[in-house]
Design a protein around this motif. Structure first.
Motif, PDB file in Angstrom:
ATOM      1  N   ASP A  51     -13.143  19.317 -12.994  1.00 46.04           N
ATOM      2  CA  ASP A  51     -12.501  19.807 -14.210  1.00 46.04           C
ATOM      3  C   ASP A  51     -13.313  20.984 -14.771  1.00 46.04           C
ATOM      4  OD1 ASP A  51     -11.423  16.575 -15.590  1.00 46.04           O
ATOM      5  OD2 ASP A  51     -10.923  17.655 -13.737  1.00 46.04           O
ATOM      6  N   ALA A  52     -12.592  22.001 -15.246  1.00 48.12           N
ATOM      7  CA  ALA A  52     -13.233  23.164 -15.861  1.00 48.12           C
ATOM      8  C   ALA A  52     -12.852  23.187 -17.337  1.00 48.12           C
ATOM      9  CB  ALA A  52     -12.774  24.447 -15.166  1.00 48.12           C
ATOM     10  N   ALA A  53     -13.858  23.140 -18.211  1.00 51.28           N
ATOM     11  CA  ALA A  53     -13.574  23.144 -19.661  1.00 51.28           C
ATOM     12  C   ALA A  53     -13.087  24.523 -20.074  1.00 51.28           C
ATOM     13  CB  ALA A  53     -14.837  22.758 -20.422  1.00 51.28           C
ATOM     14  N   GLY A  54     -12.427  24.574 -21.237  1.00 49.13           N
ATOM     15  CA  GLY A  54     -11.913  25.852 -21.727  1.00 49.13           C
ATOM     16  C   GLY A  54     -12.127  25.989 -23.226  1.00 49.13           C
ATOM     17  N   THR A  55     -11.785  27.142 -23.756  1.00 48.79           N
ATOM     18  CA  THR A  55     -11.933  27.394 -25.192  1.00 48.79           C
ATOM     19  C   THR A  55     -10.617  27.799 -25.844  1.00 48.79           C
ATOM     20  OG1 THR A  55     -12.464  29.706 -24.652  1.00 48.79           O
ATOM     21  CG2 THR A  55     -14.330  28.163 -24.875  1.00 48.79           C
ATOM     22  N   SER A  56      -9.583  27.992 -25.039  1.00 53.02           N
ATOM     23  CA  SER A  56      -8.313  28.548 -25.565  1.00 53.02           C
ATOM     24  C   SER A  56      -7.385  27.490 -26.140  1.00 53.02           C
ATOM     25  CB  SER A  56      -7.581  29.261 -24.419  1.00 53.02           C
ATOM     26  OG  SER A  56      -7.119  28.284 -23.467  1.00 53.02           O
ATOM     27  N   GLY A  57      -7.641  26.213 -25.805  1.00 55.66           N
ATOM     28  CA  GLY A  57      -6.694  25.165 -26.206  1.00 55.66           C
ATOM     29  C   GLY A  57      -5.618  24.913 -25.181  1.00 55.66           C
ATOM     30  N   LEU A  58      -5.576  25.709 -24.119  1.00 54.73           N
ATOM     31  CA  LEU A  58      -4.607  25.502 -23.039  1.00 54.73           C
ATOM     32  C   LEU A  58      -5.316  24.939 -21.815  1.00 54.73           C
ATOM     33  CD1 LEU A  58      -2.257  28.631 -23.245  1.00 54.73           C
ATOM     34  CD2 LEU A  58      -2.053  26.413 -24.380  1.00 54.73           C
ATOM     35  N   ARG A  59      -4.610  24.074 -21.107  1.00 50.16           N
ATOM     36  CA  ARG A  59      -5.168  23.402 -19.926  1.00 50.16           C
ATOM     37  C   ARG A  59      -4.169  23.500 -18.780  1.00 50.16           C
ATOM     38  NH1 ARG A  59      -5.980  19.114 -22.242  1.00 50.16           N
ATOM     39  NH2 ARG A  59      -3.968  18.121 -21.846  1.00 50.16           N
ATOM     40  N   TRP A  60      -4.638  24.005 -17.628  1.00 52.87           N
ATOM     41  CA  TRP A  60      -3.815  24.078 -16.419  1.00 52.87           C
ATOM     42  C   TRP A  60      -3.989  22.787 -15.648  1.00 52.87           C
ATOM     43  CZ3 TRP A  60      -1.666  28.951 -14.233  1.00 52.87           C
ATOM     44  CH2 TRP A  60      -1.702  29.994 -15.159  1.00 52.87           C
ATOM     45  N   VAL A  61      -2.889  22.148 -15.264  1.00 49.78           N
ATOM     46  CA  VAL A  61      -2.925  20.906 -14.487  1.00 49.78           C
ATOM     47  C   VAL A  61      -2.304  21.217 -13.129  1.00 49.78           C
ATOM     48  CG1 VAL A  61      -2.301  18.468 -14.431  1.00 49.78           C
ATOM     49  CG2 VAL A  61      -2.671  19.608 -16.632  1.00 49.78           C
ATOM     50  N   VAL A  62      -3.135  21.143 -12.078  1.00 45.23           N
ATOM     51  CA  VAL A  62      -2.782  21.756 -10.787  1.00 45.23           C
ATOM     52  C   VAL A  62      -2.804  20.751  -9.640  1.00 45.23           C
ATOM     53  CG1 VAL A  62      -3.502  23.492  -9.087  1.00 45.23           C
ATOM     54  CG2 VAL A  62      -3.744  23.971 -11.549  1.00 45.23           C
ATOM     55  N   ASP A  63      -1.685  20.648  -8.926  1.00 42.76           N
ATOM     56  CA  ASP A  63      -1.682  19.989  -7.620  1.00 42.76           C
ATOM     57  C   ASP A  63      -1.386  21.085  -6.601  1.00 42.76           C
ATOM     58  OD1 ASP A  63      -0.387  16.825  -6.343  1.00 42.76           O
ATOM     59  OD2 ASP A  63      -1.487  18.446  -5.349  1.00 42.76           O
ATOM     60  N   PRO A  64      -2.398  21.517  -5.857  1.00 45.89           N
ATOM     61  CA  PRO A  64      -2.192  22.673  -4.984  1.00 45.89           C
ATOM     62  C   PRO A  64      -1.182  22.435  -3.872  1.00 45.89           C
ATOM     63  CG  PRO A  64      -4.310  21.637  -4.517  1.00 45.89           C
ATOM     64  CD  PRO A  64      -3.775  20.986  -5.751  1.00 45.89           C
ATOM     65  N   ILE A  65      -1.207  21.228  -3.325  1.00 47.12           N
ATOM     66  CA  ILE A  65      -0.209  20.824  -2.331  1.00 47.12           C
ATOM     67  C   ILE A  65       0.172  19.384  -2.629  1.00 47.12           C
ATOM     68  CG2 ILE A  65       0.308  20.443   0.117  1.00 47.12           C
ATOM     69  CD1 ILE A  65      -1.680  22.670   0.800  1.00 47.12           C
ATOM     70  N   ASP A  66       1.274  19.218  -3.345  1.00 43.34           N
ATOM     71  CA  ASP A  66       1.782  17.862  -3.622  1.00 43.34           C
ATOM     72  C   ASP A  66       2.695  17.497  -2.448  1.00 43.34           C
ATOM     73  OD1 ASP A  66       2.306  15.488  -4.991  1.00 43.34           O
ATOM     74  OD2 ASP A  66       4.145  16.326  -5.821  1.00 43.34           O
ATOM     75  N   GLY A  67       2.345  16.381  -1.809  1.00 42.06           N
ATOM     76  CA  GLY A  67       3.028  16.024  -0.569  1.00 42.06           C
ATOM     77  C   GLY A  67       2.128  16.325   0.626  1.00 42.06           C
ATOM     78  N   THR A  68       0.856  16.010   0.435  1.00 44.10           N
ATOM     79  CA  THR A  68      -0.163  16.394   1.422  1.00 44.10           C
ATOM     80  C   THR A  68       0.123  15.828   2.808  1.00 44.10           C
ATOM     81  OG1 THR A  68      -1.874  16.586  -0.273  1.00 44.10           O
ATOM     82  CG2 THR A  68      -2.621  16.254   1.978  1.00 44.10           C
ATOM     83  N   VAL A  69       0.561  14.570   2.876  1.00 43.50           N
ATOM     84  CA  VAL A  69       0.824  13.982   4.199  1.00 43.50           C
ATOM     85  C   VAL A  69       2.009  14.682   4.861  1.00 43.50           C
ATOM     86  CG1 VAL A  69       1.462  11.872   5.427  1.00 43.50           C
ATOM     87  CG2 VAL A  69      -0.234  11.781   3.591  1.00 43.50           C
ATOM     88  N   ASN A  70       3.046  14.989   4.105  1.00 41.78           N
ATOM     89  CA  ASN A  70       4.156  15.770   4.673  1.00 41.78           C
ATOM     90  C   ASN A  70       3.625  17.096   5.212  1.00 41.78           C
ATOM     91  OD1 ASN A  70       6.139  13.889   3.999  1.00 41.78           O
ATOM     92  ND2 ASN A  70       6.640  14.884   2.055  1.00 41.78           N
ATOM     93  N   TYR A  71       2.785  17.742   4.430  1.00 41.02           N
ATOM     94  CA  TYR A  71       2.204  19.033   4.822  1.00 41.02           C
ATOM     95  C   TYR A  71       1.415  18.885   6.128  1.00 41.02           C
ATOM     96  CZ  TYR A  71      -0.531  23.338   4.396  1.00 41.02           C
ATOM     97  OH  TYR A  71      -1.111  24.574   4.624  1.00 41.02           O
ATOM     98  N   LEU A  72       0.607  17.827   6.186  1.00 40.39           N
ATOM     99  CA  LEU A  72      -0.226  17.579   7.371  1.00 40.39           C
ATOM    100  C   LEU A  72       0.618  17.427   8.639  1.00 40.39           C
ATOM    101  CD1 LEU A  72      -3.153  16.876   8.345  1.00 40.39           C
ATOM    102  CD2 LEU A  72      -2.553  14.461   7.918  1.00 40.39           C
ATOM    103  N   TYR A  73       1.798  16.839   8.493  1.00 46.03           N
ATOM    104  CA  TYR A  73       2.667  16.598   9.656  1.00 46.03           C
ATOM    105  C   TYR A  73       3.657  17.730   9.895  1.00 46.03           C
ATOM    106  CZ  TYR A  73       1.049  11.816  10.507  1.00 46.03           C
ATOM    107  OH  TYR A  73       0.290  10.719  10.838  1.00 46.03           O
ATOM    108  N   GLY A  74       3.471  18.854   9.163  1.00 45.37           N
ATOM    109  CA  GLY A  74       4.377  19.990   9.384  1.00 45.37           C
ATOM    110  C   GLY A  74       5.756  19.803   8.778  1.00 45.37           C
TER     111      GLY A  74
END
Ligand code: LIP
Length: 264
Positions: free
Chosen positions: A73-96
Motif C-alpha cells: 500500500d502507498a499512502a497519499g495526501t490528496s484524499g483519493l485512493r486508487w484500488v487496483v487489480d492489475p489482472i483480475d482473472g489471473t488463472v484464466n490469464y495463465l491458461y490463455g
C-alpha cells in the motif's frame, strides 16, 4: 473534475491492458509465485502491469494513495485512493483464456468515485462515475428486471483454499436447483460488470478482496443494481451479492438461509 479523472483512469487501464496482452501473447504467462495456496498464482505480468499502473499514477497524481493486489500500500495526501487489480482473472490469464480484466477504482472517503473495468482481449470497457451512471464502451448499461430466482442466470466464483472451495461448492449445489443456471467466469470484476449490463441476472461470491470488488461494485450500483453482503451487512470478503433491484432480495434471502457468508 470526475470526468477528467475517469478519462485518466481509463487511459491508464487501457495502457495496462496492452501490456497484459503482450505478456500473454508473446512472453507467455508463466507462474512467478504463489500466495494463499498453491493455486493462488501470481505471474510476472501481474507484477509488471501493477508496477506500470503505479508508475503512471505517481507521475500524474503523486499525492494519491494506492492499494493494489500485488504491491505494498502507498499512502497519499490528496484524499483519493486508487484500488487496483492489475489482472483480475489471473488463472484464466495463465491458461490463455480471455476472461480477465484490468480493474481500477478511485475512492474518496465516501467510496468509489470513478471506476474502470477493461477487458484487454475483447476490448470491452466498463466505466462508471458516482452519481452519473455506468457505461459499456460509452453506452449506458442496466441490469435485467429479473425478479424470479427460478428463471435467473446467476454467476459465482470459488476461492483458492480447498476448505473454502468445499463450503462454496456446497452453497452452489444448494443454489443450482433454485435458479435457471450458474456461470463461473473466473473474474469477479467481469462478473459484476455482467450483472450491470444484464449478461447475468445476479452474482454472489465469498472471498473477494477490495481490488476484486471496488470497480465492479460502482459499475453495478451506477447501472441501477444493488451490491451488498448478507443480513444488512456491506459487501466484502464474507459475501458479495449483486443483482438488479428486483432479484437482489430473493437471492440475498436464499444465501442467508444457506448461511453462505460463514467464513471457512
Ligand atoms: C479472482 C476473482 C474470482 C475468484 C478467483 C480469484 P484474481 O481474482 O476475480 O472471482 O473466483 O478465485 O479470486 O486472483 O484473479 O485477481
Amino acid at each position: 473534475m470526475t470526468e477528467q479523472l475517469l478519462d485518466l483512469v481509463e487511459s491508464i487501464a487501457r495502457d495496462a491492458g496492452r501490456t497484459a496482452r503482450t505478456y500473454q501473447r508473446s512472453l507467455g504467462a508463466e507462474v512467478a509465485g504463489t500466495k494463499s495456496s498453491p493455486t493462488d498464482v501470481v505471474t510476472a505480468a501481474d507484477t509488471a502491469v501493477e508496477e506500470q499502473i503505479r508508475a503512471a499514477v505517481a507521475q500524474v497524481r503523486p499525492g494519491d494513495a494506492i492499494v493494489g493486489e500485488e504491491g505494498d500500500d502507498a499512502a497519499g495526501t490528496s484524499g483519493l485512493r486508487w484500488v487496483v487489480d492489475p489482472i483480475d482473472g489471473t488463472v484464466n490469464y495463465l491458461y490463455g483464456r480471455s476472461a480477465y480484466a484490468v480493474s481500477i477504482a478511485v475512492e474518496d472517503d465516501a467510496g468509489a468515485l470513478v471506476a474502470v473495468v477493461h477487458a484487454p482481449v475483447s476490448g470491452e470497457t466498463w466505466t462508471a462515475r458516482r452519481g452519473a451512471g455506468a457505461w459499456l464502451d460509452g453506452q449506458p448499461v442496466r441490469p435485467t428486471d429479473a425478479d424470479d430466482l427460478a428463471s435467473a442466470l446467476v454467476a459465482t466464483g470459488f476461492g483458492y483454499r480447498a476448505e473454502r472451495r468445499a463450503r462454496q461448492a456446497a452453497v452452489a449445489a444448494a443454489v443450482l436447483p433454485r435458479v435457471r443456471d450458474i456461470r463461473r467466469a473466473g473474474a469477479a470484476s467481469l462478473d459484476l460488470c455482467d450483472v450491470a449490463c444484464g449478461r447475468v441476472d445476479g452474482y454472489f461470491e465469498q472471498g473477494l478482496q477490495p481490488w476484486d470488488l471496488a470497480a465492479g461494485r460502482l459499475v453495478v450500483t451506477e447501472a441501477g443494481g444493488v451490491v451488498t453482503g448478507l443480513g444488512g451487512r456491506g459487501p466484502g470478503e464474507a459475501m458479495v451479492v449483486a443483482a438488479g433491484a428486483a432479484l437482489h432480495g430473493p437471492l440475498e434471502r436464499l444465501l442467508s438461509d444457506l448461511d453462505a457468508d460463514r467464513l471457512t
